[in-house]
Structures are given as structure tokens and as C-alpha cells.
Design a protein around this motif. Structure first.
Motif, short mmCIF file in Angstrom:
data_model
loop_
_atom_site.label_atom_id
_atom_site.label_comp_id
_atom_site.label_asym_id
_atom_site.label_seq_id
_atom_site.Cartn_x
_atom_site.Cartn_y
_atom_site.Cartn_z
N SER A 105 -3.85 -1.46 -7.26
CA SER A 105 -4.85 -2.19 -8.04
C SER A 105 -4.51 -2.10 -9.52
O SER A 105 -3.77 -1.21 -9.96
N MET A 106 -5.06 -3.04 -10.27
CA MET A 106 -4.94 -3.02 -11.72
C MET A 106 -6.28 -3.44 -12.32
O MET A 106 -6.90 -4.39 -11.86
N GLU A 136 -4.69 -13.66 0.91
CA GLU A 136 -5.52 -12.81 1.78
C GLU A 136 -5.26 -11.33 1.53
O GLU A 136 -6.06 -10.48 1.93
N ASP A 137 -4.15 -11.00 0.87
CA ASP A 137 -3.84 -9.60 0.59
C ASP A 137 -4.27 -9.18 -0.81
O ASP A 137 -3.99 -8.06 -1.22
N ALA A 138 -4.93 -10.07 -1.55
CA ALA A 138 -5.28 -9.74 -2.93
C ALA A 138 -6.69 -10.20 -3.27
O ALA A 138 -7.15 -11.23 -2.79
N ASN A 169 -7.28 -1.82 -22.69
CA ASN A 169 -7.26 -0.68 -21.76
C ASN A 169 -6.78 -1.17 -20.40
O ASN A 169 -7.24 -2.20 -19.90
N GLN A 170 -5.86 -0.42 -19.80
CA GLN A 170 -5.30 -0.84 -18.51
C GLN A 170 -5.05 0.38 -17.62
O GLN A 170 -4.54 1.40 -18.08
N THR A 171 -5.44 0.25 -16.36
CA THR A 171 -5.21 1.30 -15.37
C THR A 171 -4.57 0.69 -14.13
O THR A 171 -5.06 -0.32 -13.61
N MET A 172 -3.48 1.30 -13.65
CA MET A 172 -2.80 0.85 -12.45
C MET A 172 -2.79 1.98 -11.43
O MET A 172 -2.53 3.14 -11.79
N THR A 175 -9.42 -7.73 -12.98
CA THR A 175 -9.13 -6.75 -11.93
C THR A 175 -8.35 -7.45 -10.82
O THR A 175 -8.58 -8.62 -10.51
N MET A 176 -7.43 -6.70 -10.23
CA MET A 176 -6.67 -7.20 -9.10
C MET A 176 -6.46 -6.07 -8.11
O MET A 176 -5.98 -4.99 -8.49
N ASN A 177 -6.84 -6.29 -6.86
CA ASN A 177 -6.63 -5.32 -5.80
C ASN A 177 -5.70 -5.93 -4.76
O ASN A 177 -5.99 -6.99 -4.19
N ASN A 178 -4.59 -5.25 -4.52
CA ASN A 178 -3.62 -5.71 -3.53
C ASN A 178 -3.75 -4.82 -2.29
O ASN A 178 -3.41 -3.63 -2.32
#
Length: 512
Positions: A209-210, A157-159, A259-262, A198-201
């Protein structure tokens, strides 16, 4: 990362579809060839078969494995497959479109998690032909589209997690030969590939996020494997290696990118962009050992870490590569191992240089780092017996013995100075006292340094190296090195020797 593994498991399954023509096979022959390959890989395979005239349908397919190191269990649900006889000795394979695959992982000491992925095909053709004991599967499609449709894990539920991918101009072949062992050979070619994750915490004190995007312009992969007919045990692959298991993989990518952004609290923590013209990978595994090779050319990238460095760090390299080979099986024989690393033509952006060296005191020439090292070792355990490896922390004896090292070449060439070296050492495993629990070495290493004094002078002038530290460094170097007039005005040479009785000498002078 778990989701990415699931993705590759799903796409690898597509390699099991299709083929040439030698004689007549039935729908059941085609299925049994696929099953023989899966059974040889190991695990527990359960299916439901239904024959309807010239068609055979495989449903309720579940493939389960026990993980090494008592890691738990993984179960894979596969899409239904229909095998239809064409009346000419060949068989057509068809799948739902999209085809749904699911994975469930039950770690021993963690909460279970699962994921589901849909794979859709455009203009796909998959067929099988050959003989019952030698079946070839051919496949081709204009496009394959992948999408993560469900993921379930603790604190989900947090991601928010999403993954999609496309693969164009996909074609290939898999051949399964069934005898006392199962021989499988596969090749595949693709056009452009692009995978986005994509991952949003949203939970915790620091929401983050990543975003990651990776792929290539084209690729070719070749794989051959020989497996025991009774199947592998993933907890003890050493047993399969003793039965003749081999694996060889070769992959070539062109136009590779990643390509990666955190982010954390809405601020960029790091951003990395990398690409290479070519990227080659080779892996070989057998009873005699493992070999891994990786090479990339035409590399460039940018790394941004705002909290650490105010400007993006941009770099490029003509090539980067490495090679590792090592024995994996226990035995009395002393065996060969090696490590090779090469990084050539490395350059940094002028914006970075200008911050460190605005007056251009240091040369900007492309940098090179290389290492070529051979070893002689004796394994006391089978490294692919994971049950045995898991007990190493409790063991009183080392898992392997080092008997020799040969430095074939060392080179570090940067900012106007060059360090080179070569040498050879033998190790006495019966003497673990002289060097404090390490097998006693004996042999020599020759080192040469050119431009070292000039580099220190420039670093002092730039204020990067205090004069007192430079003086201490020169005194230390003087203990181990001597001038080498034949090599130039700013050249040092050192021969480091360890004698069989434990003495350490530098250019003949005892320092231990």
C-alpha cells in the motif's frame, strides 16, 4: 501518478471561468474566448451548443490530444457550462455542482485506463466581461472539494485507489486576448490545500500500500502564454515555438508539506515526511530556450527505511535551490546554457551523528554544497520536436555540440573540510579522437582543499577509514595537489590543465 495528473488537469480547467468589465460581451463572446484559448492549446475540441434566450449552454465537451513519442491518445470529458447574460454587458458562468470530469488514456503499447473526478464548489462566483477580442474571467470560491469517483485500468481488481482534496479561499483571474495570436494571462491565489492519495495492492506475491498527503498553507500562481491561433501540436512543439509561442509560470507556496508511507506485507518499507516554509517555482519557455528555477527555504524532513537503517534520518536545511537554462532550438549559432545548484545550512539529527561519531570528533557545523556552471552549446536538433527526438537512438551523430564550460564556482563545505574550485574549458568538436569519442578539451581548473588532512586523520581515529587506504589517498592527492602555505597549515591547491595538444598537467607536471 496518472491520477494526480488527472487531478491537476481538472483543477486547471477552473481557471477558465470569469472576469472584469470594459464593454459589453454576449454569452457567445465569453464562450468563444474560452474556445479560442483551448483551440490555441491544441488538440481536437468537440462540443454541443444550445442557445436559450440570454443563456448559452455548452454540453458534450470532449478535448482530445495525441501524445508525444507516439505515446497514444488522451481524451478529456468536461462538465457542462452555462453562460448567462446579466443585462449589464457581463456574463455569469455556472457549472453543475459537483461538476464531473473524466479522462481516458489509450497508450500505444499498453492497456487503456480511465478515471472520473467530481469537483464541488462552495459559495462560488464566476463571471466574464470585456470585449469580444479581450475577455477577462474572474472566479472566487470559499472551498473546492475534489474526489476520485471511478478508475478503470488493467488488473484493477487487485488494487484499491482513492484520492480526495480540498482547496480553500480560491480566487483568481484569466484574461484572453485574441489577435493574430492568443495571449492568455492567469493569476490565482489559494488558502490551505490538502490532497490525500491512497493505493492498496492486494494482488501478487507481495501485497502493499501507499498513502500520501501533500499540500500547502497558501499559494499564488501567475502564468502568461502566447500561442499560435491555429493550435499547438504536442508531438512537435518546436513548430509552435517558431511561430512565437512563449510560456512563463511563477508559483509561490508557503507551508508546503508532503508525507508518504509505503508498506509491503503489512510492514513499513519507507516513510518520508517533508516540509518547507516557502517553495518557489519558475518556468520559462520560448524560441530562445527554456529556464527552470526552484527554491525552497526552511526545509526539514524525516526519512525512515527500517530494512536499511534502524533509526529515522532527520535532516534540515536553510535553503535548497537550482536553476537550469538551455537552448532548445537547432541552429548554427553557439548558445548559452547554465546549471546552478545550492544547498545551504544542512544539518542532521544528533541521533544519527551519535551512531557514526559518538565522541564528536567531527564538526557538526551546517553543511553547504554549491555549483555554478555555464556552458556554450550548439543544438543540431529541435528538442521540442518529439518525433525527431524519438529517433535519437538510431542517429549516427550527436544531437548537440559542447563548445565550452565555465566553472564559476564549486563549494563543498562539510565535516571540517572545504573544497572550492573554478575554471574554464573549451572543446574542439573537430577532434573526437584524442579523448576517445569526446570533443577534445583545453583549459584549466583550479581546486583548493582546506582541512582535508585533518579530516582523514579523524576518520582513521574513528575507524571509518583504514590507515592503509588513508595512506593511498594521501599519495594520490600528492600527485595532483601541493601545499598552499598562504591559505593555512592544512591547505592544498591544484591547477589541472589540458593543453590543446592533449596533454594533461597537474600543477605543471604532466600526467597524461
Amino acid at each position: 501518478m496518472r491520477v494526480s495528473t488527472r487531478y491537476f488537469s481538472s483543477t486547471a480547467l477552473v481557471l477558465a471561468l470569469a472576469s472584469p468589465a470594459y464593454a459589453d460581451i454576449t454569452a457567445d463572446d465569453a464562450w468563444m474566448a474560452l474556445r479560442a484559448n483551448m483551440d490555441a492549446i491544441g488538440g481536437e475540441l468537440n462540443v454541443t451548443k444550445a442557445q436559450n434566450g440570454d443563456s448559452l449552454t455548452i454540453t458534450d465537451t470532449t478535448w482530445a490530444f495525441d501524445l508525444p513519442f507516439d505515446g497514444g491518445r488522451i481524451e478529456i470529458d468536461m462538465a457542462d457550462t452555462t453562460f448567462t447574460e446579466n443585462g449589464d454587458g457581463t456574463v455569469t458562468l455556472s457549472y453543475p455542482n459537483p461538476a464531473t470530469y473524466a479522462v481516458r488514456v489509450s497508450p500505444t503499447d499498453e492497456e487503456p485506463f480511465s478515471a472520473t473526478m467530481d469537483i464541488a464548489f462552495e459559495n462560488s462566483a464566476m463571471s466574464a466581461s470585456g470585449t469580444p477580442q479581450d475577455v477577462t474571467f474572474d472566479f472566487a470560491m470559499d472551498r473546492m472539494t475534489m474526489a476520485l469517483t471511478q478508475i478503470d485500468f488493467e488488473d484493477k481488481e487487485d488494487a484499491e485507489i482513492d484520492m480526495t482534496g480540498t482547496l480553500d479561499a480560491y480566487k483568481g483571474q484569466m484574461r484572453v486576448e485574441i489577435g493574430s495570436q492568443v495571449h492568455t494571462s492567469v493569476w490565482g491565489e489559494t488558502g490551505p490545500q490538502d490532497v490525500k492519495f491512497t493505493m492498496n495492492n492486494t494482488g501478487g506475491e507481495t501485497p502493499g500500500s501507499m498513502e500520501q498527503s501533500s499540500g500547502h498553507e497558501s499559494s499564488r500562481t501567475e502564468m502568461t502564454m502566447v500561442l499560435p491561433k491555429g493550435g499547438m501540436a504536442f508531438t512537435n512543439l518546436a513548430a509552435s515555438l517558431e511561430q512565437g509561442m512563449t510560456l512563463d509560470i511563477k508559483a509561490t507556496l508557503t507551508g508546503y508539506f508532503n508525507n508518504q508511507t509505503m508498506q509491503a506485507n503489512g510492514q513499513v518499507v519507507s516513510q518520508q515526511d517533508q516540509r518547507s516554509d516557502t517553495y518557489d517555482i519558475q518556468v520559462g519557455l520560448g524560441r530562445d530556450g527554456i529556464k527552470m528555477v526552484g527554491d525552497a527555504t526552511g526545509i526539514d524532513g524525516t526519512v525512515t527505511i527500517p530494512q536499511v537503517f534502524p533509526l529515522p534520518i532527520t535532516y534540515a536545511a536553510e535553503s535548497a535551490g537550482g536553476e537550469l537554462s538551455a537552448p532548445v532550438s537547432a541552429g548554427e549559432a553557439i548558445q548559452d546554457a547554465s546549471v546552478v545548484m545550492n544547498l545551504t545550512g544542512v544539518t542532521l539529527a544528533e541521533t544519527l551523528w551519535s551512531m557514526v561519531d559518538p565522541n564528536q570528533a567531527l564538526p557538526r557545523d551546517p553543511m553547504t554544497i554549491s555549483l555554478d556552471l555555464d556552458a556554450k552549446v550548439r543544438n543540431l536538433i529541435d528538442w521540442f520536436n518529439f518525433t525527431e527526438v524519438a529517433k535519437l537512438d538510431e542517429a549516427d551523430t550527436p544531437p548537440a555540440e559542447l563548445h565550452g564550460l565555465t566553472l564559476n564556482g564549486l563549494k563543498i563545505d562539510m565535516v571540517g573540510a572545504t573544497l572550492t574550485g573554478e575554471g574554464q574549458m573549451a572543446f574542439d568538436n573537430s577532434d573526437m579522437e584524442t579523448f576517445g569519442g569526446f570533443p577534445a578539451p583545453s583549459g584549466t581548473v583550479d581546486l583548493a582543499l582546506q582541512g582535508g588532512n585533518a579530516l582523514m586523520d579523524k576518520l582513521v581515529e574513528m575507524g571509518l577509514l583504514p590507515e592503509q587506504q588513508a595512506m593511498s589517498a594521501r599519495m594520490m592527492i600528492g600527485m595532483f595537489a601541493k601545499p598552499d602555505p598562504e591559505a593555512g597549515d592544512d591547505a592544498l591547491q591544484s591547477t589541472l590543465e589540458i593543453t590543446p595538444n592533449g596533454e594533461v598537467l597537474a600543477n605543471g607536471m604532466r600526467i597524461r
